[in-house]
Design a protein around this motif. Structure first.
Motif, short mmCIF file in Angstrom:
data_model
loop_
_atom_site.label_atom_id
_atom_site.label_comp_id
_atom_site.label_asym_id
_atom_site.label_seq_id
_atom_site.Cartn_x
_atom_site.Cartn_y
_atom_site.Cartn_z
N LEU A 43 28.32 34.26 23.92
CA LEU A 43 28.31 35.72 23.87
C LEU A 43 27.80 36.30 25.18
CD1 LEU A 43 28.67 38.35 22.33
CD2 LEU A 43 26.38 38.04 21.36
N LEU A 44 26.76 35.69 25.75
CA LEU A 44 26.22 36.16 27.02
C LEU A 44 27.27 36.03 28.12
CD1 LEU A 44 23.85 37.19 28.68
CD2 LEU A 44 23.09 34.81 28.97
N ALA A 45 27.97 34.90 28.15
CA ALA A 45 29.02 34.71 29.16
C ALA A 45 30.11 35.76 29.02
CB ALA A 45 29.60 33.30 29.03
N SER A 46 30.48 36.09 27.78
CA SER A 46 31.52 37.11 27.55
C SER A 46 31.07 38.47 28.06
CB SER A 46 31.84 37.18 26.05
OG SER A 46 32.27 35.94 25.55
N LEU A 47 29.80 38.81 27.81
CA LEU A 47 29.27 40.09 28.30
C LEU A 47 29.23 40.13 29.81
CD1 LEU A 47 26.35 40.69 25.75
CD2 LEU A 47 28.54 41.89 25.87
N VAL A 99 37.77 47.22 43.92
CA VAL A 99 38.08 45.89 44.45
C VAL A 99 39.45 45.46 43.94
CG1 VAL A 99 37.35 43.46 44.55
CG2 VAL A 99 35.64 45.30 44.57
N TRP A 100 40.21 44.78 44.78
CA TRP A 100 41.53 44.30 44.36
C TRP A 100 41.42 43.53 43.04
CZ3 TRP A 100 44.13 41.84 49.30
CH2 TRP A 100 44.44 42.86 50.20
N ILE A 101 42.44 43.68 42.20
CA ILE A 101 42.44 43.02 40.89
C ILE A 101 42.30 41.51 41.05
CG2 ILE A 101 43.84 42.51 38.86
CD1 ILE A 101 45.02 45.36 39.16
N ALA A 102 43.08 40.92 41.97
CA ALA A 102 43.04 39.47 42.15
C ALA A 102 41.65 39.00 42.56
CB ALA A 102 44.08 39.04 43.18
N LEU A 103 41.06 39.70 43.52
CA LEU A 103 39.72 39.31 43.99
C LEU A 103 38.67 39.52 42.90
CD1 LEU A 103 39.73 40.66 47.67
CD2 LEU A 103 40.13 38.32 46.86
N SER A 104 38.85 40.55 42.08
CA SER A 104 37.92 40.77 40.96
C SER A 104 37.97 39.61 39.98
CB SER A 104 38.27 42.08 40.24
OG SER A 104 38.15 43.19 41.11
N LEU A 105 39.17 39.13 39.68
CA LEU A 105 39.32 38.00 38.77
C LEU A 105 38.69 36.74 39.36
CD1 LEU A 105 43.05 38.56 37.69
CD2 LEU A 105 41.02 39.12 36.37
N LEU A 106 38.94 36.50 40.65
CA LEU A 106 38.40 35.31 41.31
C LEU A 106 36.88 35.35 41.35
CD1 LEU A 106 38.96 32.70 42.88
CD2 LEU A 106 39.13 34.08 44.96
N ALA A 107 36.32 36.51 41.73
CA ALA A 107 34.87 36.64 41.82
C ALA A 107 34.21 36.46 40.45
CB ALA A 107 34.51 38.01 42.40
N GLY A 117 35.37 34.67 37.98
CA GLY A 117 35.43 33.25 37.68
C GLY A 117 34.32 32.47 38.37
N LEU A 118 34.03 32.81 39.63
CA LEU A 118 32.95 32.14 40.36
C LEU A 118 31.59 32.42 39.72
CD1 LEU A 118 34.15 32.81 44.03
CD2 LEU A 118 34.02 30.58 42.87
N VAL A 119 31.40 33.66 39.25
CA VAL A 119 30.13 34.01 38.58
C VAL A 119 29.96 33.17 37.31
CG1 VAL A 119 28.92 35.84 37.32
CG2 VAL A 119 29.98 36.33 39.54
N VAL A 120 31.03 33.03 36.54
CA VAL A 120 30.97 32.24 35.30
C VAL A 120 30.63 30.79 35.63
CG1 VAL A 120 32.30 31.39 33.33
CG2 VAL A 120 32.54 33.76 34.06
N ALA A 162 32.75 40.74 31.12
CA ALA A 162 33.14 42.14 30.93
C ALA A 162 32.46 43.05 31.95
CB ALA A 162 32.81 42.59 29.51
N LEU A 163 31.16 42.84 32.17
CA LEU A 163 30.42 43.68 33.12
C LEU A 163 30.90 43.46 34.55
CD1 LEU A 163 26.79 43.39 31.65
CD2 LEU A 163 28.29 45.40 31.63
N CYS A 164 31.14 42.21 34.91
CA CYS A 164 31.62 41.92 36.26
C CYS A 164 32.96 42.60 36.53
CB CYS A 164 31.75 40.41 36.47
SG CYS A 164 30.20 39.56 36.76
N LEU A 165 33.88 42.48 35.56
CA LEU A 165 35.21 43.08 35.74
C LEU A 165 35.11 44.60 35.80
CD1 LEU A 165 37.36 40.82 33.39
CD2 LEU A 165 37.46 40.94 35.88
#
Length: 434
Positions: free
Chosen positions: A5-9, A23-31, A33-36, A12-15
């Motif tokens: 649940l924490l990872a899901s939150l 921020v570009w959509i692609a870079l937002s997704l990549l960043a 993923g790195l945070v996770v 969501a917050l990062c996105l």
């Protein structure tokens, strides 16, 4: 707090933070993923991310993507809009609503050769808006029908977004193309029926009646449509008949589009270069989003979020209908802020395990997802068709969205119909492929 649940939150917050700050959509997704990976996955992200991006970028099904995009760009510059209007208008003049049906049928024809919603709306609108305005048709219905029918570019094959779904869901692109034919034709009938009913109820707003032509004159005018029809038959017929793969059919489409531009006298070195550069930019953007979304998907997978989501669906005891209802609301909310491909790749990691757990046919779900994403094309503030028509008409996004609302409701009705009668989607692919 439960780590999943924490990872899901955190995701969501990062996105929200990254997308909200531009921020570009692609870079937002990549960043994200790195945070996770950094906080929730005890593995080295570097090698996993690199191999994931490579695997996502060389998928053979994606080779059809830039080809169909380029074909659409050529056709948008080839003078096709005037040919569509002259070829279709004699056949719809007798219908209640008159030439307003050209928006619907023209978008249906254009969708069958472009694969893009924005290209469909822009190409048909370039010719139909001035013609309908000159004949005093109601501006709201004129703009609303064009914005709504422009979404056919996502559903009627060849569809760029179906290629993307086929890649992320590991489904046959050819089956998806065939599955989109009947729902696309159903939407054309529903849209035209609404325009006819509206015209009967509002006789003072239906515009000047067009001149009636004799049957021979209609056939003569239809010669304008023959090259376009031949191109549609070449693309869809080659896939339907098992002669060509979607990638090979896209190549056939490019040759046909270049020939059509030559016949219209619009083929030039400048046009080819402009269309190729535009197609390159669009294809690179889509491919970058897909590759970065794959990185987020692998991170989400390692964090066990898809498994937890699937177990949650099973524990809730949601019926397939209840799950579809919840996902429709979810997709409509995302559609207010993201464009279609981003919605698809962003949600796939969590949503696809859910539908698998619920026993929903992935081909049927692909068509359902495309129709919901069609709704996203006409919902403010980030509705691509609304933006296209804003640039063409100068009207505000709110006014255009209001005019498009009835057609949004028809799209939602289509979702109900394919849920109640799933054979609308599955009959043709089952017939063709077993």
């Amino acid at each position: 707090m439960d780590p999943i649940l924490l990872a899901s939150l955190v995701i969501a917050l990062c996105l929200l933070l990254l997308l909200g700050t531009g921020v570009w959509i692609a870079l937002s997704l990549l960043a994200t993923g790195l945070v996770v990976f950094h906080f929730f996955v005890p593995l080295d992200a570097g090698s996993i991310m690199a191999s994931t991006m490579w695997d996502a970028s060389w998928n053979w099904a994606l080779t059809a993507l830039p080809l169909f995009v380029w074909m659409g760009e050529i056709l948008m510059r080839s003078g096709l809009s005037s040919s569509l209007f002259r070829g279709l208008s004699p056949w719809v003049a007798w219908l209640p609503g008159g030439l307003m049906h050209v928006n619907v049928l023209g978008c249906g024809v254009m969708a069958a050769v472009s694969g893009s919603s924005a290209v469909t709306a822009a190409t048909v609108g370039r010719m139909s808006l001035p013609e309908l305005t000159a004949r005093n048709y109601d501006r709201n219905m004129m703009v609303g029908s064009l914005a709504g029918a422009g979404t056919f570019g996502l559903l009627i094959p060849p569809s760029i977004i179906m290629i993307v779904y086929g890649v992320v869901a590991q489904q046959s692109v050819a089956r998806l193309f065939i599955a989109g034919i009947a729902p696309g034709l159903m939407l054309i009938v529903l849209f035209s029926s609404y325009i006819a009913l509206w015209s009967k109820l509002n006789p003072d707003k239906r515009g000047d009646l067009p001149e009636r032509l004799r049957f021979v004159e209609k056939l003569r005018a239809s010669r304008e449509l023959l090259p376009v029809v031949a191109l549609i038959v070449a693309i869809i017929g080659s896939i339907y008949g098992g002669i060509a793969t979607p990638t090979e059919a896209a190549t056939i489409g490019i040759f046909g589009a270049l020939l059509l531009a030559f016949l219209n006298g619009t083929l030039s070195r400048e046009m080819v270069v402009e269309s190729l550069l535009s197609a390159t930019r669009i294809s690179c953007m889509i491919s970058f989003i897909i590759a970065c979304a794959a990185c987020l998907s692998i991170a989400v997978g390692f964090a066990n979020i898809p498994r937890a989501a699937a177990e949650w669906v099973q524990s809730m005891g949601l019926s397939a209908g209840a799950l579809i209802f919840v996902l429709t609301i979810f997709f409509l909310i995302l559609g207010c802020f993201l464009e279609g491909i981003s919605i698809l790749v962003l949600s796939s990691a969590v949503v696809l395990p859910m539908i698998k757990a619920a026993g929903i046919d992935p081909i049927w779900f692909g068509i359902y997802a495309v129709i919901v994403i069609e709704c996203a094309q006409i919902t403010p503030p980030v509705g691509f068709n609304l933006i296209v028509l804003k640039s063409m008409t100068g009207r505000g996004i709110g006014d255009i969205a209001k005019a498009t609302l009835p057609f949004l409701c028809i799209l939602l009705l289509a979702i109900v119909l394919i849920y109640l009668f799933p054979a609308i989607v599955t009959f043709l692919p089952d017939l063709m492929f077993g």
